[in-house]
Design a protein around this motif. Structure first.
Motif, PDB file in Angstrom:
ATOM      1  N   ILE A  98     -19.704  -2.483  43.305  1.00 24.06           N
ATOM      2  CA  ILE A  98     -20.106  -2.558  41.922  1.00 24.06           C
ATOM      3  C   ILE A  98     -20.490  -1.070  40.769  1.00 24.06           C
ATOM      4  O   ILE A  98     -20.277  -1.590  40.244  1.00 24.06           O
ATOM      5  CB  ILE A  98     -20.417  -4.128  42.001  1.00 24.06           C
ATOM      6  CG1 ILE A  98     -20.200  -4.703  42.871  1.00 24.06           C
ATOM      7  CG2 ILE A  98     -20.830  -4.426  40.836  1.00 24.06           C
ATOM      8  CD1 ILE A  98     -20.644  -6.103  42.906  1.00 24.06           C
ATOM      9  N   HIS A 101     -17.731   0.996  40.363  1.00 23.27           N
ATOM     10  CA  HIS A 101     -16.848   0.166  38.748  1.00 23.27           C
ATOM     11  C   HIS A 101     -18.034   0.209  37.551  1.00 23.27           C
ATOM     12  O   HIS A 101     -17.722   0.546  35.871  1.00 23.27           O
ATOM     13  CB  HIS A 101     -16.635  -1.682  39.198  1.00 23.27           C
ATOM     14  CG  HIS A 101     -15.346  -1.573  40.125  1.00 23.27           C
ATOM     15  ND1 HIS A 101     -14.821  -0.763  40.254  1.00 23.27           N
ATOM     16  CD2 HIS A 101     -15.819  -2.017  41.512  1.00 23.27           C
ATOM     17  CE1 HIS A 101     -13.630  -1.398  41.080  1.00 23.27           C
ATOM     18  NE2 HIS A 101     -14.393  -2.445  41.637  1.00 23.27           N
ATOM     19  N   THR A 330     -22.315 -16.525  40.918  1.00 23.88           N
ATOM     20  CA  THR A 330     -23.476 -14.923  40.974  1.00 23.88           C
ATOM     21  C   THR A 330     -24.580 -14.689  40.888  1.00 23.88           C
ATOM     22  O   THR A 330     -24.493 -15.436  38.984  1.00 23.88           O
ATOM     23  CB  THR A 330     -22.479 -13.710  40.168  1.00 23.88           C
ATOM     24  OG1 THR A 330     -23.166 -12.176  40.817  1.00 23.88           O
ATOM     25  CG2 THR A 330     -21.873 -13.718  39.302  1.00 23.88           C
ATOM     26  N   ASP A 332     -25.818 -11.726  39.816  1.00 24.74           N
ATOM     27  CA  ASP A 332     -25.608 -10.392  38.892  1.00 24.74           C
ATOM     28  C   ASP A 332     -24.894 -10.542  37.583  1.00 24.74           C
ATOM     29  O   ASP A 332     -23.336 -11.092  37.308  1.00 24.74           O
ATOM     30  CB  ASP A 332     -24.414  -9.410  40.071  1.00 24.74           C
ATOM     31  CG  ASP A 332     -24.385  -8.232  39.453  1.00 24.74           C
ATOM     32  OD1 ASP A 332     -24.766  -7.418  37.791  1.00 24.74           O
ATOM     33  OD2 ASP A 332     -24.695  -6.912  40.372  1.00 24.74           O
ATOM     34  N   VAL A 335     -21.416  -9.201  37.246  1.00 27.35           N
ATOM     35  CA  VAL A 335     -20.509  -9.603  37.428  1.00 27.35           C
ATOM     36  C   VAL A 335     -20.021 -11.191  36.734  1.00 27.35           C
ATOM     37  O   VAL A 335     -18.496 -10.742  37.235  1.00 27.35           O
ATOM     38  CB  VAL A 335     -20.172  -9.777  39.471  1.00 27.35           C
ATOM     39  CG1 VAL A 335     -19.670 -10.582  39.978  1.00 27.35           C
ATOM     40  CG2 VAL A 335     -20.792  -8.652  39.810  1.00 27.35           C
ATOM     41  N   ARG A 336     -20.873 -11.663  36.574  1.00 25.03           N
ATOM     42  CA  ARG A 336     -20.278 -12.606  35.212  1.00 25.03           C
ATOM     43  C   ARG A 336     -19.621 -12.484  34.700  1.00 25.03           C
ATOM     44  O   ARG A 336     -18.761 -13.205  34.345  1.00 25.03           O
ATOM     45  CB  ARG A 336     -21.659 -13.021  35.385  1.00 25.03           C
ATOM     46  CG  ARG A 336     -21.789 -14.648  34.616  1.00 25.03           C
ATOM     47  CD  ARG A 336     -23.551 -15.444  34.316  1.00 25.03           C
ATOM     48  NE  ARG A 336     -23.961 -14.934  33.790  1.00 25.03           N
ATOM     49  CZ  ARG A 336     -24.668 -14.518  33.876  1.00 25.03           C
ATOM     50  NH1 ARG A 336     -25.444 -14.045  35.777  1.00 25.03           N
ATOM     51  NH2 ARG A 336     -26.179 -14.003  33.361  1.00 25.03           N
ATOM     52  N   ALA A 339     -15.658 -10.929  36.246  1.00 25.96           N
ATOM     53  CA  ALA A 339     -15.119 -11.596  36.130  1.00 25.96           C
ATOM     54  C   ALA A 339     -14.900 -12.621  35.401  1.00 25.96           C
ATOM     55  O   ALA A 339     -13.601 -12.950  35.243  1.00 25.96           O
ATOM     56  CB  ALA A 339     -16.226 -12.738  37.350  1.00 25.96           C
ATOM     57  N   SER A 390     -13.427  -8.218  44.865  1.00 22.28           N
ATOM     58  CA  SER A 390     -14.312  -7.622  45.670  1.00 22.28           C
ATOM     59  C   SER A 390     -15.621  -8.351  45.051  1.00 22.28           C
ATOM     60  O   SER A 390     -16.817  -8.153  46.130  1.00 22.28           O
ATOM     61  CB  SER A 390     -14.652  -6.596  44.025  1.00 22.28           C
ATOM     62  OG  SER A 390     -15.512  -5.386  44.858  1.00 22.28           O
ATOM     63  N   PHE A 391     -15.666  -9.278  43.661  1.00 21.99           N
ATOM     64  CA  PHE A 391     -17.269  -9.799  43.197  1.00 21.99           C
ATOM     65  C   PHE A 391     -16.807 -10.880  43.859  1.00 21.99           C
ATOM     66  O   PHE A 391     -18.326 -11.851  44.850  1.00 21.99           O
ATOM     67  CB  PHE A 391     -17.085 -10.268  41.843  1.00 21.99           C
ATOM     68  CG  PHE A 391     -16.611  -9.026  40.985  1.00 21.99           C
ATOM     69  CD1 PHE A 391     -16.833  -7.837  41.233  1.00 21.99           C
ATOM     70  CD2 PHE A 391     -15.605  -9.297  39.909  1.00 21.99           C
ATOM     71  CE1 PHE A 391     -17.140  -6.850  40.987  1.00 21.99           C
ATOM     72  CE2 PHE A 391     -15.625  -8.722  38.829  1.00 21.99           C
ATOM     73  CZ  PHE A 391     -16.856  -7.468  39.304  1.00 21.99           C
ATOM     74  N   ASN A 394     -18.412 -10.065  47.342  1.00 22.07           N
ATOM     75  CA  ASN A 394     -20.364  -9.956  47.322  1.00 22.07           C
ATOM     76  C   ASN A 394     -20.761 -10.549  47.539  1.00 22.07           C
ATOM     77  O   ASN A 394     -21.842 -10.535  46.995  1.00 22.07           O
ATOM     78  CB  ASN A 394     -19.713  -8.609  46.824  1.00 22.07           C
ATOM     79  CG  ASN A 394     -19.425  -7.173  46.946  1.00 22.07           C
ATOM     80  OD1 ASN A 394     -19.655  -6.234  47.807  1.00 22.07           O
ATOM     81  ND2 ASN A 394     -18.340  -6.544  46.542  1.00 22.07           N
ATOM     82  N   GLU A 395     -19.964 -12.016  47.618  1.00 21.42           N
ATOM     83  CA  GLU A 395     -21.334 -12.920  47.305  1.00 21.42           C
ATOM     84  C   GLU A 395     -21.861 -13.130  48.908  1.00 21.42           C
ATOM     85  O   GLU A 395     -21.220 -12.862  49.801  1.00 21.42           O
ATOM     86  CB  GLU A 395     -20.299 -14.125  47.072  1.00 21.42           C
ATOM     87  CG  GLU A 395     -19.533 -14.981  45.995  1.00 21.42           C
ATOM     88  CD  GLU A 395     -19.508 -16.367  45.946  1.00 21.42           C
ATOM     89  OE1 GLU A 395     -19.158 -16.891  45.904  1.00 21.42           O
ATOM     90  OE2 GLU A 395     -18.404 -16.316  44.148  1.00 21.42           O
TER      91      GLU A 395
END
Length: 430
Positions: A98, A101, A330, A332, A335-336, A339, A390-391, A394-395
């Motif tokens: 991440i 990214h 999430t 993060d 990520v939120r 996504a 990926s997200f 990674n949970e």
């Protein structure tokens, strides 16, 4: 001596079937709450949409290719190459950490802005179907930089909002809007210079989705939405072409400048429940413009019927719901926001495309994500799907499940422990 009724061997009591049906919602909920469900839904749903899209691109494009003196597989082969490249991008995005990214956000944004500026340079930009949003990269291949602008806005906007969230700055409306809204307006202006109203609508939807996830107050959100609506109304009112598309909503006469819209309805109406059969479309024989790009959903309805179109809708609904789950579970903030931005992008674009085919929205000239022909739209979309994968991987609960997979089966206690861990995590809802 009492006589008891004897149940035939192999039969089950009627009550067991009723109890099983009553437990079905709970079992479905339990299956959905499993750590890897979102991962499998995103991976499987996007794969099915892409494969079905390849089949329909071949079926919908063969007649048009032959009419241009090209092999019947011309468009299919180009789409297959794009899918192969996109698959590499998807795997790379799914395997990239991440933090990398986030490091790509600014270079991608600057690159997208530079390419969109090049489009407006005479001799470099190409005009297709009235829109100047293309750059020729040699031979029959063109690049549409505005498609990569969607991905750039998602990554850059998510990184920006995440950094401000870490400093508790999003409670101030100035930090919430600046510089996110001005940069988005810059992207929208560059796209509108080429006349592409459809892509601007999608970028606007991404902006609103990210503002909503960032907790924008209702009055501020309504103000931004009202301003965008006023600008959109002005853009439509000053363009006879856009006004004509608006008048074609619900049209039934193809001779009133609504040929494409009406023939799209004809294709859907002639499909029936199960369609005329794969490859047996009549409308693709020159009656329906853009059968393999913007109106591929109409050809799908004609050849696969209502069952085929509902299957496509169900796949997009599952993909969108899984994306919402990833964004909501999430902790993060990057990520939120990312996504949520990707999910908004794909679902909004699907709604705009399908709504236009159904005659419920004006024709905006946007492809159906992962489904329509077009490498420029497919590549960034597959990279975005890789982001969601990926997200989802990674949970914390998903990482634990993946680590245990292949070693020994999960026991009931392990599953309940991971479920309790996930249930304690904030949902991310406002």
């Amino acid at each position: 001596m009492s006589v008891y009724p004897v149940r035939p061997r192999g039969s089950a009591p009627r009550g067991s079937a009723v109890r099983g049906a009553a437990k079905l919602p709970a079992r479905l909920r339990e299956a959905w709450d499993r750590p890897l469900t979102a991962y499998y839904v995103i991976l499987g749903g996007s794969l099915l949409i892409t494969v079905l899209g390849l089949v329909m691109v071949y079926s919908a494009s063969m007649i048009q290719a032959l009419s241009y003196g090209l092999p019947s597989t011309y468009y299919f082969r180009k789409q297959l190459v794009a899918v192969a490249i996109g698959s590499v991008l998807l795997v790379a995005a799914a395997r990239t950490p991440i933090r990398l990214h986030r490091a790509l956000a600014y270079p991608l944004l600057l690159g997208a802005v530079f390419l969109m500026c090049l489009v407006q340079v005479p001799g470099i930009g190409e005009t297709i179907n009235g829109n100047t949003n293309w750059i020729s990269i040699g031979g029959p291949f063109q690049l549409q930089p505005s498609e990569f602008g969607k991905l750039a806005l998602v990554l850059w906007g998510a990184d920006l909002l995440a950094r401000k969230n870490d400093k508790n700055l999003l409670v101030q409306w100035k930090h919430l809007l600046v510089p996110l809204v001005p940069v988005t307006l810059l992207l929208l202006g560059l796209i509108m210079l080429g006349g592409d109203m459809g892509t601007t609508m999608i970028l606007g939807a991404i902006l609103f989705g990210m503002l909503w996830l960032a907790g924008a107050p209702t009055r501020l959100f309504a103000g931004v939405l009202g301003g965008a609506g006023a600008l959109a109304a002005l853009a439509i009112a000053t363009s006879p072409n856009r006004m004509g598309r608006l008048h074609c909503i619900g049209a039934t006469d193809p001779g009133a400048g609504c040929w494409q819209a009406v023939h799209g309805i004809y294709a859907l109406a002639s499909g029936g429940w199960f369609g005329s059969g794969l490859g047996a479309s009549v409308e693709k024989w020159g009656e329906l413009p853009e059968p393999h790009t913007d109106f591929i959903f109409a050809v799908t309805g004609e050849e696969l019927g209502l069952a085929g179109t509902l299957s496509v809708l169900a796949l997009f609904a599952a993909l969108g719901y899984a994306g919402i789950r990833v964004a909501g579970r999430t902790e993060d903030p990057f990520v939120r926001f990312a996504a949520g931005g990707v999910t908004t992008w794909i679902t909004a674009q699907a709604v705009i495309n399908i709504g236009a085919v159904l005659g419920l929205l004006p024709i905006a000239g946007v492809p159906l994500p992962l489904f329509s022909y077009g490498g420029s739209a497919l590549l960034p979309t597959m990279f975005a799907i890789g982001l969601l994968i990926s997200f989802a991987r990674n949970e914390p609960a998903a990482r634990a499940a993946l680590a245990l997979r292949g070693r020994k089966p999960l026991t009931g206690a392990m599953t309940r422990t991971m479920r309790r861990y996930v249930s304690r995590r904030p949902s991310g809802e406002r």
